[in-house]
Design a protein around this motif. Structure first.
Motif, PDB file in Angstrom:
ATOM      1  N   SER A 132     -45.121  40.760 -57.672  1.00 18.20           N
ATOM      2  CA  SER A 132     -46.520  41.431 -57.360  1.00 18.20           C
ATOM      3  C   SER A 132     -46.549  41.296 -55.681  1.00 18.20           C
ATOM      4  CB  SER A 132     -47.648  40.459 -57.812  1.00 18.20           C
ATOM      5  OG  SER A 132     -48.826  40.901 -57.248  1.00 18.20           O
ATOM      6  N   ALA A 150     -44.341  44.030 -54.350  1.00 18.66           N
ATOM      7  CA  ALA A 150     -45.008  45.327 -54.420  1.00 18.66           C
ATOM      8  C   ALA A 150     -45.843  45.566 -53.461  1.00 18.66           C
ATOM      9  CB  ALA A 150     -45.485  45.596 -55.896  1.00 18.66           C
ATOM     10  N   CYS A 184     -41.050  47.272 -59.410  1.00 20.12           N
ATOM     11  CA  CYS A 184     -41.663  46.088 -59.890  1.00 20.12           C
ATOM     12  C   CYS A 184     -42.729  46.060 -60.839  1.00 20.12           C
ATOM     13  CB  CYS A 184     -42.589  45.846 -58.403  1.00 20.12           C
ATOM     14  SG  CYS A 184     -41.513  45.390 -57.020  1.00 20.12           S
ATOM     15  N   HIS A 185     -43.429  47.303 -60.929  1.00 16.08           N
ATOM     16  CA  HIS A 185     -44.254  47.407 -62.017  1.00 16.08           C
ATOM     17  C   HIS A 185     -43.917  47.305 -63.224  1.00 16.08           C
ATOM     18  CE1 HIS A 185     -48.394  47.358 -59.823  1.00 16.08           C
ATOM     19  NE2 HIS A 185     -47.708  48.175 -59.118  1.00 16.08           N
ATOM     20  N   THR A 202     -46.520  46.640 -66.218  1.00 16.78           N
ATOM     21  CA  THR A 202     -47.838  47.687 -65.944  1.00 16.78           C
ATOM     22  C   THR A 202     -47.156  48.937 -65.768  1.00 16.78           C
ATOM     23  OG1 THR A 202     -47.320  46.773 -63.781  1.00 16.78           O
ATOM     24  CG2 THR A 202     -49.179  45.706 -64.767  1.00 16.78           C
ATOM     25  N   LYS A 241     -48.951  51.890 -63.921  1.00 17.77           N
ATOM     26  CA  LYS A 241     -48.911  51.734 -62.540  1.00 17.77           C
ATOM     27  C   LYS A 241     -47.635  52.175 -61.948  1.00 17.77           C
ATOM     28  CE  LYS A 241     -52.668  48.121 -61.360  1.00 17.77           C
ATOM     29  NZ  LYS A 241     -52.973  46.826 -60.790  1.00 17.77           N
ATOM     30  N   ALA A 242     -46.506  51.867 -62.939  1.00 20.79           N
ATOM     31  CA  ALA A 242     -45.194  52.503 -62.530  1.00 20.79           C
ATOM     32  C   ALA A 242     -45.084  53.758 -62.462  1.00 20.79           C
ATOM     33  CB  ALA A 242     -44.226  51.916 -63.535  1.00 20.79           C
TER      34      ALA A 242
END
Length: 282
Positions: A6, A9, A38-39, A44, A47-48
């Protein structure tokens, strides 16, 4: 030690914003793909997908800007931009976000068409249409029509015929907002069906398949007589078109050119292009 995805990102987002302000789109896109990773690690996924599509958008814009400055420029970012969009599309499909996936396919197709790659553009227009054919048939029909033009531009005439064969039932069964009744064709829809049949007939002429072309003209005659009685298609256009195809079949170029010129003002730009392609060689 646990990785702080997080925090990473957030830092990458800040760096990417700086790079964008500096006009460094390729490295800003690289930050977006890193954020997407990261996502993924944080599970997530949507979001990716968002950041993958953002990276692709930055690369497409960069590529289009370069092409605008130099039409012969090497398309160095096309492969990477396409890959970013395809990664996002895969995630959207896994999560049932078919509209978003379709939008990205259509954007890719439009960009590729602008960059002079109609063959690949046609494939992606069709993929976009497939995803929304049931939910948004009017939009899907427009995408299939664009695919047809791409197929013709890339000289894939058989592929154009296949796309038109798919388009025809979509046009016949799509809802009519004008009438407010599902499954009922408006006059616009009936004209679109006629244009589809006409394009199919001309494409058969381009391929020198004149018997199939004649069958399609007969189908168009029947459709126009039943559904477009006030139109001049079956009384004016079709007799001239039948004579044009006959002249082409018998390699009578002089007569074919005269008939083609007569038809020019009566048909669409796509049909005009196909008429020229039908003309017998010198």
């Amino acid at each position: 030690k646990k990785v702080d995805y997080s925090g990473a990102a957030t830092e990458l987002m800040e760096l990417g914003n700086v790079l964008r302000r500096e006009g460094n789109a390729p490295y800003a896109a690289l930050c977006c793909t890193a954020i997407a990773h990261c996502h993924r690690a944080m599970d997530t996924q949507l979001k990716a997908a968002h950041y993958e599509s953002e990276a692709g958008q930055l690369l497409w814009i960069e590529e289009l800007d370069l092409a605008h400055l130099d039409k012969d420029a090497f398309h160095e970012f096309v492969s990477e931009a396409t890959n970013c969009y395809l990664c996002a599309i895969t995630i959207y499909l896994q999560h049932g976000r078919f509209g978003l996936a379709s939008t990205l396919y259509a954007e890719m197709a439009s960009h590729l068409l602008t960059l002079g790659q109609p063959g690949d553009a046609g494939v992606y227009f069709e993929k976009a249409a497939q995803l929304i054919e049931q939910q948004a048939p009017n939009v899907a029909a427009g995408m299939i029509q664009q695919s047809v033009q791409c197929r013709v531009a890339s000289e894939d005439y058989s592929g154009a015929i296949e796309a038109l064969s798919w388009l025809l039932p979509v046009l016949q069964h799509r809802p009519s907002k004008a009438l407010g009744a599902r499954g009922m064709e408006s006059e616009v829809g009936r004209n679109a069906v006629a244009e589809c049949l006409l394009a199919q007939a001309l494409l058969r002429g381009v391929l020198r398949e004149f018997r199939d072309a004649a069958e399609l003209l007969a189908a168009l005659q029947k459709h126009a007589a039943q559904s477009l009685p006030s139109s001049d298609i079956h009384t004016v256009v079709l007799p001239i078109l039948a004579a044009f195809l006959e002249a082409c079949q018998h390699s009578n170029r002089e007569d074919a050119i005269l008939l083609q010129e007569e038809l020019t003002e009566m048909v669409t730009p796509l049909h005009n292009n196909l008429l020229l392609l039908c003309l017998p060689d010198l």
